[in-house]
Scaffold this motif. Sequence first.
Motif, PDB file in Angstrom:
ATOM      1  N   ARG A   1     -23.626  21.704 -21.556  1.00 16.49           N
ATOM      2  CA  ARG A   1     -24.539  21.180 -20.538  1.00 16.49           C
ATOM      3  C   ARG A   1     -23.847  20.119 -19.676  1.00 16.49           C
ATOM      4  NH1 ARG A   1     -28.683  21.141 -23.607  1.00 16.49           N
ATOM      5  NH2 ARG A   1     -28.181  19.175 -24.610  1.00 16.49           N
ATOM      6  N   SER A   2     -23.124  19.193 -20.323  1.00 18.73           N
ATOM      7  CA  SER A   2     -22.499  18.105 -19.560  1.00 18.73           C
ATOM      8  C   SER A   2     -21.354  18.626 -18.693  1.00 18.73           C
ATOM      9  CB  SER A   2     -21.997  17.011 -20.506  1.00 18.73           C
ATOM     10  OG  SER A   2     -20.999  17.505 -21.374  1.00 18.73           O
ATOM     11  N   ILE A   3     -20.578  19.600 -19.199  1.00 21.51           N
ATOM     12  CA  ILE A   3     -19.469  20.141 -18.412  1.00 21.51           C
ATOM     13  C   ILE A   3     -19.994  20.889 -17.188  1.00 21.51           C
ATOM     14  CG2 ILE A   3     -17.644  21.900 -18.430  1.00 21.51           C
ATOM     15  CD1 ILE A   3     -17.029  21.039 -21.313  1.00 21.51           C
ATOM     16  N   THR A   4     -21.014  21.741 -17.388  1.00 19.18           N
ATOM     17  CA  THR A   4     -21.549  22.480 -16.241  1.00 19.18           C
ATOM     18  C   THR A   4     -22.190  21.529 -15.228  1.00 19.18           C
ATOM     19  OG1 THR A   4     -23.578  22.897 -17.520  1.00 19.18           O
ATOM     20  CG2 THR A   4     -21.914  24.638 -17.502  1.00 19.18           C
ATOM     21  N   THR A   5     -22.807  20.456 -15.725  1.00 16.99           N
ATOM     22  CA  THR A   5     -23.411  19.474 -14.810  1.00 16.99           C
ATOM     23  C   THR A   5     -22.340  18.760 -14.002  1.00 16.99           C
ATOM     24  OG1 THR A   5     -25.299  19.135 -16.289  1.00 16.99           O
ATOM     25  CG2 THR A   5     -24.866  17.416 -14.670  1.00 16.99           C
ATOM     26  N   MET A   6     -21.270  18.323 -14.690  1.00 15.98           N
ATOM     27  CA  MET A   6     -20.201  17.613 -13.984  1.00 15.98           C
ATOM     28  C   MET A   6     -19.492  18.510 -12.976  1.00 15.98           C
ATOM     29  SD  MET A   6     -18.331  14.982 -16.668  1.00 15.98           S
ATOM     30  CE  MET A   6     -18.157  16.084 -18.053  1.00 15.98           C
ATOM     31  N   LEU A   7     -19.341  19.805 -13.294  1.00 17.86           N
ATOM     32  CA  LEU A   7     -18.620  20.710 -12.406  1.00 17.86           C
ATOM     33  C   LEU A   7     -19.484  21.221 -11.262  1.00 17.86           C
ATOM     34  CD1 LEU A   7     -16.518  22.858 -14.923  1.00 17.86           C
ATOM     35  CD2 LEU A   7     -15.723  21.026 -13.436  1.00 17.86           C
ATOM     36  N   GLY A   8     -20.790  21.304 -11.481  1.00 20.80           N
ATOM     37  CA  GLY A   8     -21.670  21.813 -10.428  1.00 20.80           C
ATOM     38  C   GLY A   8     -21.303  23.224 -10.036  1.00 20.80           C
ATOM     39  N   ASP A   9     -21.101  23.476  -8.727  1.00 21.12           N
ATOM     40  CA  ASP A   9     -20.802  24.837  -8.275  1.00 21.12           C
ATOM     41  C   ASP A   9     -19.410  25.295  -8.699  1.00 21.12           C
ATOM     42  OD1 ASP A   9     -19.401  23.151  -6.614  1.00 21.12           O
ATOM     43  OD2 ASP A   9     -19.794  24.310  -4.787  1.00 21.12           O
ATOM     44  N   LEU A  10     -18.580  24.356  -9.179  1.00 21.97           N
ATOM     45  CA  LEU A  10     -17.264  24.745  -9.699  1.00 21.97           C
ATOM     46  C   LEU A  10     -17.386  25.522 -11.007  1.00 21.97           C
ATOM     47  CD1 LEU A  10     -15.269  21.422  -9.085  1.00 21.97           C
ATOM     48  CD2 LEU A  10     -15.202  23.517  -7.699  1.00 21.97           C
ATOM     49  N   ALA A  11     -18.541  25.448 -11.656  1.00 23.49           N
ATOM     50  CA  ALA A  11     -18.780  26.183 -12.904  1.00 23.49           C
ATOM     51  C   ALA A  11     -19.523  27.486 -12.656  1.00 23.49           C
ATOM     52  CB  ALA A  11     -19.574  25.310 -13.879  1.00 23.49           C
TER      53      ALA A  11
ATOM     54  N   GLY B   1     -18.234  30.262 -10.805  1.00 21.09           N
ATOM     55  CA  GLY B   1     -17.287  31.169 -10.173  1.00 21.09           C
ATOM     56  C   GLY B   1     -17.804  32.593 -10.138  1.00 21.09           C
ATOM     57  N   GLY B   2     -17.717  33.238  -8.961  1.00 24.10           N
ATOM     58  CA  GLY B   2     -18.153  34.622  -8.828  1.00 24.10           C
ATOM     59  C   GLY B   2     -19.653  34.802  -8.778  1.00 24.10           C
ATOM     60  N   MET B   3     -20.399  33.698  -8.757  1.00 25.33           N
ATOM     61  CA  MET B   3     -21.859  33.777  -8.740  1.00 25.33           C
ATOM     62  C   MET B   3     -22.365  33.318  -7.379  1.00 25.33           C
ATOM     63  SD  MET B   3     -22.407  32.102 -12.523  1.00 25.33           S
ATOM     64  CE  MET B   3     -24.186  32.282 -12.529  1.00 25.33           C
ATOM     65  N   LEU B   4     -23.604  33.722  -7.060  1.00 27.15           N
ATOM     66  CA  LEU B   4     -24.210  33.346  -5.793  1.00 27.15           C
ATOM     67  C   LEU B   4     -24.315  31.828  -5.716  1.00 27.15           C
ATOM     68  CD1 LEU B   4     -25.512  34.491  -3.207  1.00 27.15           C
ATOM     69  CD2 LEU B   4     -27.735  34.331  -4.379  1.00 27.15           C
ATOM     70  N   GLY B   5     -23.762  31.237  -4.684  1.00 28.38           N
ATOM     71  CA  GLY B   5     -23.787  29.788  -4.537  1.00 28.38           C
ATOM     72  C   GLY B   5     -22.643  29.088  -5.219  1.00 28.38           C
ATOM     73  N   GLY B   6     -21.804  29.836  -5.916  1.00 28.59           N
ATOM     74  CA  GLY B   6     -20.682  29.229  -6.617  1.00 28.59           C
ATOM     75  C   GLY B   6     -19.510  28.956  -5.693  1.00 28.59           C
ATOM     76  N   SER B   7     -18.647  28.062  -6.123  1.00 26.85           N
ATOM     77  CA  SER B   7     -17.466  27.712  -5.336  1.00 26.85           C
ATOM     78  C   SER B   7     -16.465  28.863  -5.351  1.00 26.85           C
ATOM     79  CB  SER B   7     -16.819  26.451  -5.912  1.00 26.85           C
ATOM     80  OG  SER B   7     -15.550  26.235  -5.344  1.00 26.85           O
ATOM     81  N   GLU B   8     -15.740  29.015  -4.243  1.00 25.22           N
ATOM     82  CA  GLU B   8     -14.737  30.064  -4.148  1.00 25.22           C
ATOM     83  C   GLU B   8     -13.604  29.860  -5.149  1.00 25.22           C
ATOM     84  OE1 GLU B   8     -13.308  30.351  -0.197  1.00 25.22           O
ATOM     85  OE2 GLU B   8     -15.221  31.054   0.658  1.00 25.22           O
ATOM     86  N   ILE B   9     -13.345  28.610  -5.499  1.00 27.13           N
ATOM     87  CA  ILE B   9     -12.260  28.335  -6.461  1.00 27.13           C
ATOM     88  C   ILE B   9     -12.811  28.089  -7.864  1.00 27.13           C
ATOM     89  CG2 ILE B   9     -10.748  27.366  -4.692  1.00 27.13           C
ATOM     90  CD1 ILE B   9     -11.535  24.581  -5.726  1.00 27.13           C
ATOM     91  N   GLY B  10     -14.110  28.353  -8.054  1.00 27.07           N
ATOM     92  CA  GLY B  10     -14.773  28.026  -9.318  1.00 27.07           C
ATOM     93  C   GLY B  10     -14.431  28.969 -10.450  1.00 27.07           C
ATOM     94  N   THR B  11     -14.860  28.583 -11.644  1.00 20.34           N
ATOM     95  CA  THR B  11     -14.735  29.392 -12.847  1.00 20.34           C
ATOM     96  C   THR B  11     -16.094  29.423 -13.523  1.00 20.34           C
ATOM     97  OG1 THR B  11     -13.467  29.727 -14.888  1.00 20.34           O
ATOM     98  CG2 THR B  11     -14.068  27.454 -14.346  1.00 20.34           C
ATOM     99  N   ARG B  12     -16.171  29.930 -14.736  1.00 20.72           N
ATOM    100  CA  ARG B  12     -17.422  29.919 -15.496  1.00 20.72           C
ATOM    101  C   ARG B  12     -17.212  29.172 -16.811  1.00 20.72           C
ATOM    102  NH1 ARG B  12     -19.418  36.250 -14.959  1.00 20.72           N
ATOM    103  NH2 ARG B  12     -19.192  36.385 -12.683  1.00 20.72           N
ATOM    104  N   VAL B  13     -18.298  28.636 -17.335  1.00 18.05           N
ATOM    105  CA  VAL B  13     -18.270  27.931 -18.618  1.00 18.05           C
ATOM    106  C   VAL B  13     -19.188  28.683 -19.577  1.00 18.05           C
ATOM    107  CG1 VAL B  13     -18.607  25.744 -19.807  1.00 18.05           C
ATOM    108  CG2 VAL B  13     -17.914  25.750 -17.412  1.00 18.05           C
ATOM    109  N   ALA B  14     -18.606  29.315 -20.590  1.00 16.40           N
ATOM    110  CA  ALA B  14     -19.376  30.117 -21.549  1.00 16.40           C
ATOM    111  C   ALA B  14     -19.658  29.301 -22.802  1.00 16.40           C
ATOM    112  CB  ALA B  14     -18.608  31.385 -21.908  1.00 16.40           C
ATOM    113  N   LEU B  15     -20.752  29.634 -23.483  1.00 17.11           N
ATOM    114  CA  LEU B  15     -21.140  28.974 -24.738  1.00 17.11           C
ATOM    115  C   LEU B  15     -21.258  30.032 -25.827  1.00 17.11           C
ATOM    116  CD1 LEU B  15     -22.158  26.453 -26.297  1.00 17.11           C
ATOM    117  CD2 LEU B  15     -24.477  27.089 -25.566  1.00 17.11           C
ATOM    118  N   LEU B  16     -20.592  29.802 -26.960  1.00 19.75           N
ATOM    119  CA  LEU B  16     -20.648  30.730 -28.092  1.00 19.75           C
ATOM    120  C   LEU B  16     -21.052  29.965 -29.350  1.00 19.75           C
ATOM    121  CD1 LEU B  16     -17.488  33.017 -27.733  1.00 19.75           C
ATOM    122  CD2 LEU B  16     -19.874  33.752 -27.704  1.00 19.75           C
TER     123      LEU B  16
END
Length: 742
Positions: free
Chosen positions: A333-343, A345-360
């Motif tokens: 939660r804190s990482i995705t919040t700090m990254l915002g649209d940088l987290a 990547g490849g999603m609508l509204g996401g940053s062009e240089i962004g990535t994704r943060v997965a939880l397992l």
Amino acid sequence: MSPVSGVVDESTKLSKLLGARSAGPLERARDLHTVGDLLEFWPRRYLEHSADLSNLHVGMYVVVVARVKTSGTRRTRNGKEMFEATITDGSNDLDLAFFRPYGHRDVLLPGVTALFAGTVGIYKGRWQLAHPAYQLMEGGLGPHGTDRGPIPVYLQVKGMQNWAVAECVRIVLDHLDDEGVPETLPAKVRLRHGLPGRLDALKGIHVPTDFAQVQRARHRLRYEEAFVFQTLLAQRRARQAAERTRARSPREGGLLAAFDARLPFELTAGQRAVGETLAEELARDVPMHRLLQGEVGSGKTVIALRAMLAAVDAGGQAALLAPTEVLAAQHHRSITTMLGDLAQGGMLGGSEIGTRVALLTGSQSAPARRRNLLDAASGDAGIVVGTHALIQEHVQFQDLALVVVDEQHRFGVEQRDALRGKGAQPPHVLVMTATPIPRTVTMTVFGDMETSTLTELPKGRSPITTHVVPADKPAWVQRTWERIAEEVRSGRQAYVVCPRIGDDGPAPSGSPDDEELADAEAAEGEEAAPRPMAGVYAVEALLRENPALEGLTIGVLHGRMAPEDKDAVMASFNRGEVEVLVSTTVIEVGVDVPNATVMVVMDADRFGVSQLHQLRGRVGRGQHPGLCLLMTATDAEGALERLDAVAGTTDGFELARLDLELRGTGDVLSARQSGGGRSSRGMGRGSFRFLSLVRDEEVILQARDDASALVARDPDLADHPELQAAVREWVDEEQAAFLERG
């Protein structure tokens, strides 16, 4: 007993050497099966040939040497004859009672000295041993019955007296020679430090001729333990130095640069320095192995995130391993919040240089788990956060570049290495802990890693005041709840931490979670009080009935709740909808709610010093000062000293040293290096037998230098087979502990 044929060594069965009558109680009571087992069953203490009867208490099992002061028989009310005697140390007396005088009255005469063993009781206001066992001191009690050396006192073995255990040890030692006791320390090392051989040291422990011999033997065995373990660490360092991996440097205009540009605060000087160190090591082709330690709230997560973004910028992935689902979810939660649209990547509204943060995590829904597994395997998720679920075989990464392990003391080396093994090439490793670690522990337990320490807190952190609240003073307790109400009605929030869940919660499914076993953190050697511990549900009901808290929103959180329920409660607390959170220690690490300003720890004496320091780090994380109230009903002097120490300082390193002195090395080592070991004997690999991480820094330094030099000459210990076997024993038990936890 018939003579023993063949060579006797440490693997010889005790039943073969001692016979079933003597070996049986040792096996049943203390799990001692072989000669080596018995030799590792060290005396707890030693007696001189004079008693000390000044510190007796009811129920105490005593073994003392004393002189018979008076003795005689008398008739009981029913006319039966009994024998009574009084023994003395010259200043204090202890009565003996034998309800059958035969065999005693002609032996225990005034002036006779003997070794007595029994359980202390009280009769007519005087200390008494009822029908104690004893052995006359005529001829001495040494290895040959003639010397007057210190008398070893062992842990009680049911069905055997202390002198019978000592006699078994003497029999074993009489059958041993140097061939039967492999010498672990190289001859040059022994000569350099003037250390006795291993067999001589064992004799000095079990059958000493004087206390100086005991001290020499202990020093030798302390050094041996340090040397074996430092050899293991030196081998790991050598293997790591020989590894090669892909250097990882962030690209210009990448994720890391975008993140830094958005930071709403300024990094501290310490954060910048550690960040530069990590960047330099990530840019090398030798895998980084670094421990990052820092006070609660010192900003380790931001440093780790910047390192993870650097790895993603370089085309790789980063995995963050957390010990609990609550902490893993908090990190996600804190990482995705700090990254915002940088987290995104490849999603609508996401940053062009962004990535994704997965939880397992282990209890995710099947669809969410499949989606996150696919993101990790495809590389779409540059950062993967998870619990032990990350270690499972079916979890795959496209290119694992960096492994971050949070709260390293909750994991073993094998668990860290299992995650490292998921990289196509050795990944860089960063482990973090918010538990300050004394230097001796760093050298010994984390000696295969470089260390960075954050000592300053980021700007905006507020001071925390801590007080001890006596639970037997109703006015103080009520004022505690009123203080919570005042904070909440001022717009802030509160934690109430309990050591257990309680009987009103859901039935446990399998073993309880680690975070529910807070009472295991109590100081070593301190007996648990018979009073029941506060449970989450009982305390919740208590608070709801208290008029001072009327109208406040109270929530409950513990490790046995369903993951979605835990997430919902934490989300509500984060949003301020839950004003008072009654929880177990599941909130101990990683939970960051800046609006929470007050914490009450119920039965605070049931927690260790470091754990209390960790817990109170959950408050004072925002602009308002923090308040921690340690409630206790104990009157135990040691427990109160611990609580006063926590209340007296917020210096985590000072408290860590105190914790180490109070609890020894067991918990420090067991979480990282071993499981139970030989716990029934109290001598397992989960804790050093003789080495003290508090007092023996010089010994550790010497052993580290010697081990490093030896491994440089003989990396595989081919010329030192006995040392190789001792090191392998550590590794084998370490792997067994990993399997037990996995």
